[in-house]
Design a protein around this motif. Structure first.
Motif, PDB file in Angstrom:
ATOM      1  N   ARG A  15       0.835  -1.208   0.000  1.00  0.00           N
ATOM      2  CA  ARG A  15       0.000   0.000   0.000  1.00  0.00           C
ATOM      3  C   ARG A  15       0.868   1.255   0.000  1.00  0.00           C
ATOM      4  O   ARG A  15       0.582   2.218  -0.716  1.00  0.00           O
ATOM      5  CB  ARG A  15      -0.914  -0.010   1.216  1.00  0.00           C
ATOM      6  CG  ARG A  15      -1.825   1.213   1.309  1.00  0.00           C
ATOM      7  CD  ARG A  15      -2.769   1.075   2.486  1.00  0.00           C
ATOM      8  NE  ARG A  15      -3.574   2.269   2.656  1.00  0.00           N
ATOM      9  CZ  ARG A  15      -4.661   2.551   1.975  1.00  0.00           C
ATOM     10  NH1 ARG A  15      -5.087   1.708   1.057  1.00  0.00           N
ATOM     11  NH2 ARG A  15      -5.349   3.663   2.194  1.00  0.00           N
ATOM     12  N   ARG A  37      -0.518   7.348   4.083  1.00  0.00           N
ATOM     13  CA  ARG A  37      -1.426   6.208   4.062  1.00  0.00           C
ATOM     14  C   ARG A  37      -2.792   6.624   3.501  1.00  0.00           C
ATOM     15  O   ARG A  37      -3.764   5.896   3.641  1.00  0.00           O
ATOM     16  CB  ARG A  37      -1.604   5.631   5.475  1.00  0.00           C
ATOM     17  CG  ARG A  37      -0.334   5.080   6.092  1.00  0.00           C
ATOM     18  CD  ARG A  37       0.210   3.885   5.329  1.00  0.00           C
ATOM     19  NE  ARG A  37       1.405   3.338   5.949  1.00  0.00           N
ATOM     20  CZ  ARG A  37       2.642   3.728   5.673  1.00  0.00           C
ATOM     21  NH1 ARG A  37       2.845   4.698   4.777  1.00  0.00           N
ATOM     22  NH2 ARG A  37       3.676   3.180   6.264  1.00  0.00           N
ATOM     23  N   SER A  38      -2.841   7.796   2.880  1.00  0.00           N
ATOM     24  CA  SER A  38      -4.102   8.322   2.367  1.00  0.00           C
ATOM     25  C   SER A  38      -3.955   8.654   0.880  1.00  0.00           C
ATOM     26  O   SER A  38      -3.102   9.470   0.507  1.00  0.00           O
ATOM     27  CB  SER A  38      -4.495   9.591   3.133  1.00  0.00           C
ATOM     28  OG  SER A  38      -5.518  10.296   2.453  1.00  0.00           O
ATOM     29  N   ARG A  59      -9.327  13.755   8.072  1.00  0.00           N
ATOM     30  CA  ARG A  59      -8.543  12.683   7.450  1.00  0.00           C
ATOM     31  C   ARG A  59      -7.081  13.105   7.380  1.00  0.00           C
ATOM     32  O   ARG A  59      -6.735  14.026   6.649  1.00  0.00           O
ATOM     33  CB  ARG A  59      -9.080  12.357   6.063  1.00  0.00           C
ATOM     34  CG  ARG A  59     -10.525  11.880   6.096  1.00  0.00           C
ATOM     35  CD  ARG A  59     -11.042  11.526   4.712  1.00  0.00           C
ATOM     36  NE  ARG A  59     -12.427  11.058   4.784  1.00  0.00           N
ATOM     37  CZ  ARG A  59     -12.783   9.801   5.019  1.00  0.00           C
ATOM     38  NH1 ARG A  59     -11.839   8.884   5.191  1.00  0.00           N
ATOM     39  NH2 ARG A  59     -14.052   9.456   5.070  1.00  0.00           N
ATOM     40  N   GLY A 118      -3.551   8.181   7.300  1.00  0.00           N
ATOM     41  CA  GLY A 118      -4.723   7.325   7.211  1.00  0.00           C
ATOM     42  C   GLY A 118      -5.650   7.413   8.396  1.00  0.00           C
ATOM     43  O   GLY A 118      -6.731   6.817   8.386  1.00  0.00           O
TER      44      GLY A 118
END
Length: 205
Positions: free
Chosen positions: A31, A115-116, A188, A192
């Motif tokens: 990821r 992580r976004s 956000r 993440g």
């Protein structure tokens, strides 16, 4: 004679629901790599579009009358800008160049922690735009860290009479910045984390 089994059950066998809920060990790395590819992919596209459009307008439109587009909604009018985005901070070119270098460094440092996907796109736009204008400041006249940025988009009227003349890099910086601010307001974070403020407020009440 009873047979005693010496096999030990793995955690996955003991608790299959937990095993199904936990991601594979390599999934976070995969990821992270995808988000890095997204960030730098967006940055490369933004940088490439900015450079190509600047080269094209300088070669074909500089020194010529503005080109009217979309019934006067847009004008292509080439100007050399020694300041920041939208012609701000004129006369501080070297400082703006150093600031752009610092912004690029911060984004590159932050990139592995992303992580976004939304943050990756937003920071990619900011990175590509910062690099686009930095290229001008380093390689265009009058000299390194003093180069004038090529601006060429003027809205509603030529010459920036209604709104300061800008370029693709400026648009990317503003769009990326707005996206990052919007994600922050929605709770956000770049790592993440999602902050559910409404639920927290209900619990407090």
């Amino acid at each position: 004679m009873a047979v005693v089994s010496t096999e030990q059950s793995s955690p996955e066998q003991a608790d299959p629901e937990r095993a199904a809920a936990e991601p594979p060990p390599d999934e976070p790395r995969v990821r992270s790599r995808k988000l890095l590819a997204l960030l730098f992919g967006v940055a490369v596209v933004a940088l490439a579009v900015d450079i190509v459009t600047k080269v094209a307008v300088v070669a074909n439109l500089e020194g010529r009358p503005p080109v009217r587009l979309l019934g006067g909604l847009l004008y292509l009018d080439v100007l050399r800008n020694p300041g920041a985005a939208f012609s701000l901070a004129t006369g501080m070119t070297w400082l703006l160049a150093l600031l752009a270098i610092a912004v690029v460094g911060v984004i590159i440092w932050l990139a592995p922690k992303l992580r976004s996907p939304g943050w990756a796109v937003g920071l990619g736009l900011v990175l590509g735009g910062a690099l686009g204008n930095l290229v001008d400041r380093v390689f265009r006249a009058p000299g390194p860290l003093q180069g004038h940025v090529v601006d060429f988009v003027s809205v509603f009227a030529p010459g920036g009479a209604v709104w300061p003349v800008f370029n693709i890099a400026d648009s990317c910086i503003v769009s990326g910045g707005v996206l990052v601010v919007l994600l922050s307001l929605l709770g956000r974070d770049y790592d993440g984390t999602v902050h559910r403020r409404n639920k927290a407020a209900e619990n407090d009440s």
